[in-house]
Design a protein around this motif. Structure first.
Motif, mmCIF file in Angstrom:
data_model
loop_
_atom_site.group_PDB
_atom_site.id
_atom_site.type_symbol
_atom_site.label_atom_id
_atom_site.label_comp_id
_atom_site.label_asym_id
_atom_site.label_seq_id
_atom_site.Cartn_x
_atom_site.Cartn_y
_atom_site.Cartn_z
ATOM 1 N N VAL A 20 0.854 -1.203 0.000
ATOM 2 C CA VAL A 20 0.000 0.000 0.000
ATOM 3 C C VAL A 20 0.883 1.245 0.000
ATOM 4 C CG1 VAL A 20 -2.005 -0.990 1.193
ATOM 5 C CG2 VAL A 20 -0.121 -0.062 2.541
ATOM 6 N N PRO A 21 0.368 2.400 -0.474
ATOM 7 C CA PRO A 21 1.144 3.636 -0.327
ATOM 8 C C PRO A 21 1.349 3.924 1.160
ATOM 9 C CG PRO A 21 -0.727 3.950 -1.813
ATOM 10 C CD PRO A 21 -0.909 2.619 -1.166
ATOM 11 N N LEU A 22 2.518 4.452 1.507
ATOM 12 C CA LEU A 22 2.833 4.748 2.905
ATOM 13 C C LEU A 22 1.729 5.601 3.559
ATOM 14 C CD1 LEU A 22 4.838 4.732 5.292
ATOM 15 C CD2 LEU A 22 5.963 6.696 4.252
ATOM 16 N N SER A 23 1.220 6.573 2.782
ATOM 17 C CA SER A 23 0.212 7.481 3.347
ATOM 18 C C SER A 23 -1.077 6.752 3.732
ATOM 19 C CB SER A 23 -0.107 8.598 2.345
ATOM 20 O OG SER A 23 -0.607 8.022 1.159
ATOM 21 N N GLU A 24 -1.247 5.541 3.206
ATOM 22 C CA GLU A 24 -2.469 4.784 3.531
ATOM 23 C C GLU A 24 -2.234 3.643 4.506
ATOM 24 O OE1 GLU A 24 -4.321 3.622 -0.171
ATOM 25 O OE2 GLU A 24 -4.086 5.673 -0.929
ATOM 26 N N ALA A 25 -0.966 3.413 4.872
ATOM 27 C CA ALA A 25 -0.655 2.283 5.768
ATOM 28 C C ALA A 25 -1.096 2.640 7.187
ATOM 29 C CB ALA A 25 0.841 1.986 5.733
ATOM 30 N N ARG A 26 -1.813 1.730 7.830
ATOM 31 C CA ARG A 26 -2.355 1.990 9.177
ATOM 32 C C ARG A 26 -2.136 0.793 10.080
ATOM 33 N NH1 ARG A 26 -2.697 6.074 7.301
ATOM 34 N NH2 ARG A 26 -4.412 7.488 6.850
ATOM 35 N N VAL A 27 -1.753 1.053 11.341
ATOM 36 C CA VAL A 27 -1.794 -0.036 12.327
ATOM 37 C C VAL A 27 -2.748 0.384 13.450
ATOM 38 C CG1 VAL A 27 0.463 -1.135 11.949
ATOM 39 C CG2 VAL A 27 0.308 0.866 13.430
ATOM 40 N N PRO A 28 -3.453 -0.569 14.035
ATOM 41 C CA PRO A 28 -4.376 -0.249 15.134
ATOM 42 C C PRO A 28 -3.613 0.340 16.329
ATOM 43 C CG PRO A 28 -4.737 -2.481 14.303
ATOM 44 C CD PRO A 28 -3.471 -2.001 13.681
ATOM 45 N N VAL A 29 -4.261 1.218 17.066
ATOM 46 C CA VAL A 29 -3.578 1.851 18.212
ATOM 47 C C VAL A 29 -3.196 0.833 19.279
ATOM 48 C CG1 VAL A 29 -4.464 4.189 17.931
ATOM 49 C CG2 VAL A 29 -5.790 2.526 19.258
ATOM 50 N N LEU A 30 -3.864 -0.302 19.311
ATOM 51 C CA LEU A 30 -3.482 -1.307 20.312
ATOM 52 C C LEU A 30 -2.326 -2.189 19.843
ATOM 53 C CD1 LEU A 30 -6.848 -2.338 22.025
ATOM 54 C CD2 LEU A 30 -4.969 -0.979 22.959
ATOM 55 N N ASP A 31 -1.731 -1.847 18.718
ATOM 56 C CA ASP A 31 -0.505 -2.572 18.343
ATOM 57 C C ASP A 31 0.519 -2.354 19.454
ATOM 58 O OD1 ASP A 31 0.854 -3.692 15.508
ATOM 59 O OD2 ASP A 31 2.251 -3.004 17.055
ATOM 60 N N ARG A 32 1.130 -3.434 19.913
ATOM 61 C CA ARG A 32 2.060 -3.323 21.042
ATOM 62 C C ARG A 32 3.330 -2.561 20.674
ATOM 63 N NH1 ARG A 32 1.282 -6.976 25.551
ATOM 64 N NH2 ARG A 32 3.562 -7.059 25.700
ATOM 65 N N GLY A 33 3.577 -2.401 19.366
ATOM 66 C CA GLY A 33 4.679 -1.528 18.967
ATOM 67 C C GLY A 33 4.371 -0.094 19.366
ATOM 68 N N PHE A 34 3.117 0.307 19.203
ATOM 69 C CA PHE A 34 2.687 1.663 19.578
ATOM 70 C C PHE A 34 2.545 1.805 21.093
ATOM 71 C CE2 PHE A 34 -0.919 4.684 20.293
ATOM 72 C CZ PHE A 34 -0.259 5.839 19.890
ATOM 73 N N ILE A 35 1.923 0.834 21.719
ATOM 74 C CA ILE A 35 1.603 0.927 23.151
ATOM 75 C C ILE A 35 2.841 0.743 24.037
ATOM 76 C CG2 ILE A 35 0.347 -0.257 25.028
ATOM 77 C CD1 ILE A 35 -1.600 1.350 23.458
ATOM 78 N N PHE A 36 3.709 -0.220 23.672
ATOM 79 C CA PHE A 36 4.845 -0.567 24.546
ATOM 80 C C PHE A 36 6.220 -0.434 23.886
ATOM 81 C CE2 PHE A 36 1.506 -3.493 26.409
ATOM 82 C CZ PHE A 36 1.400 -2.837 27.635
ATOM 83 N N GLY A 37 6.282 -0.104 22.607
ATOM 84 C CA GLY A 37 7.574 -0.195 21.916
ATOM 85 C C GLY A 37 8.020 -1.644 21.859
ATOM 86 N N ASP A 38 7.040 -2.561 21.791
ATOM 87 C CA ASP A 38 7.299 -3.998 21.871
ATOM 88 C C ASP A 38 7.552 -4.547 20.469
ATOM 89 O OD1 ASP A 38 7.338 -6.696 22.392
ATOM 90 O OD2 ASP A 38 5.353 -6.784 23.318
ATOM 91 N N GLY A 39 8.757 -4.335 19.990
ATOM 92 C CA GLY A 39 9.082 -4.821 18.649
ATOM 93 C C GLY A 39 10.534 -4.572 18.323
#
Ligand code: PMP
Length: 321
Positions: A20-39
């Protein structure tokens, strides 16, 4: 909607099975990368070699894939792909960006790979049975410019206050981010860190010291990220007849060095000619840097030749992407 501020183009990226184009790429806010930096993540150069038909050479890619495998293993994520799967995926993203016009065939590129634990109800411990989030982005690689190579760069110094698992290439980069910001605010290229008076590394680079013709660097340990250039520079030093010692280096030794060099995928090797307010050695790039830089360029050319031979000889594994 917030624009991605420093992305002028809109590359095609891979996210969880889709291009997908970068501008359209989305991850859910509960992704642990977002919530905890778990990645974890990985950054690998893909050099363009217009002279040969095979296209791009992913430089030291096997080592990058091995580090990626170690990173996911260290944090208990099952590697979403094997090496062949990762290679095919990167090739797919490169091809999509070339077809789209976002990446010219003669442009060096950088592959950014990120794997997070995935999306789950918020809770610190690992949830069972979730799918990792996989993101791949390939963008043009902007190497340091000729002036930076010719004159060297200035670095500042600071106490290393990061956690003690610096050998994991974690996306939890706040300590590194604060150090990069400290450099930016002080008009410096990079911040070089000390832990308990001993050199560790830069905010996003390994650090090398030359004194009386001998090259040294802090030993591989949990206190630094072992760059893919770490082993490479050891090899290149050997080729150039430069003695290398992995050993603890004190702040005083760093300040008394003849040469300081920083290394990373996006910097290759770069001379540091000022440290805080003092010149390093004679204040200009030295002989050890010159030898390593030339050897690095030879290593790139060598991998390109090997890739080309791989393309020409069907009996060998095709290693270009
Ligand atoms: N240390 C840190 C903290 C880094 O972020 C990097 C860049 N990834 C490096 C060292 C150098 O690693 P590499 O040579 O694989 O780019």
């Amino acid at each position: 909607m917030t624009a991605v501020s420093d992305v002028s183009s809109d590359p095609i990226v891979y996210l969880n099975g889709e291009l997908v184009p970068l501008s359209e790429a989305r991850v859910p806010v509960l992704d642990r990368g977002f919530i905890f930096g778990d990645g974890i993540y990985e950054v690998a150069p893909l050099y363009a070699h217009p002279a040969h038909a095979g296209g791009r050479t992913p430089f030291r890619f096997q080592q990058h894939l091995a580090r990626l495998a170690r990173s996911v293993d260290r944090i208990g994520i099952v590697n979403p792909f094997d090496d062949a799967g990762w290679r095919a995926l990167i090739a797919q993203v490169v091809a999509a960006n070339e077809a789209d016009g976002g990446l010219r065939a003669d442009q060096d590129a950088i592959a950014y790979i990120q794997v997070t634990r995935g999306v789950a109800k918020r809770g610190h411990a690992f949830p069972a049975g979730i799918q990792p989030t996989v993101f791949v982005m390939v963008t043009p690689l902007n190497l340091p410019d000729a002036a930076q190579r010719a004159q060297g760069v200035r670095c500042v110094t600071a106490e290393d206050r990061r956690w003690l698992n610096c050998d994991i290439k974690s996306v939890s980069l706040l300590g590194n981010v604060l150090m990069a910001q400290y450099a930016a605010e002080n008009d410096a290229f990079e911040t070089i860190q000390f832990r308990d008076g001993m050199l560790t590394e830069g905010s996003s680079s390994n650090v090398w010291v030359a004194k009386s013709g001998v090259l040294s660097a802090p030993p591989r340990s949990h206190k630094i990220l072992e760059g893919i250039r770490y082993g490479l520079i050891e090899e290149l030093a050997g080729e150039c007849g430069i003695r290398f010692e992995a050993r603890e280096i004190s702040e005083a030794e760093l300040r008394a060095a003849d040469e300081i060099i920083v290394s990373s995928a996006t910097k290759e090797v770069l001379p540091v000619t000022r440290l805080d307010s003092q010149p390093v050695g004679e204040g200009k790039p030295g002989a050890v840097f010159a030898a390593l830089y030339a050897a690095y360029q030879r290593a790139k050319a060598q991998e390109a030749r090997e890739a080309q031979q791989g393309v020409e000889n069907e009996s060998r594994e095709r290693i270009t992407v």
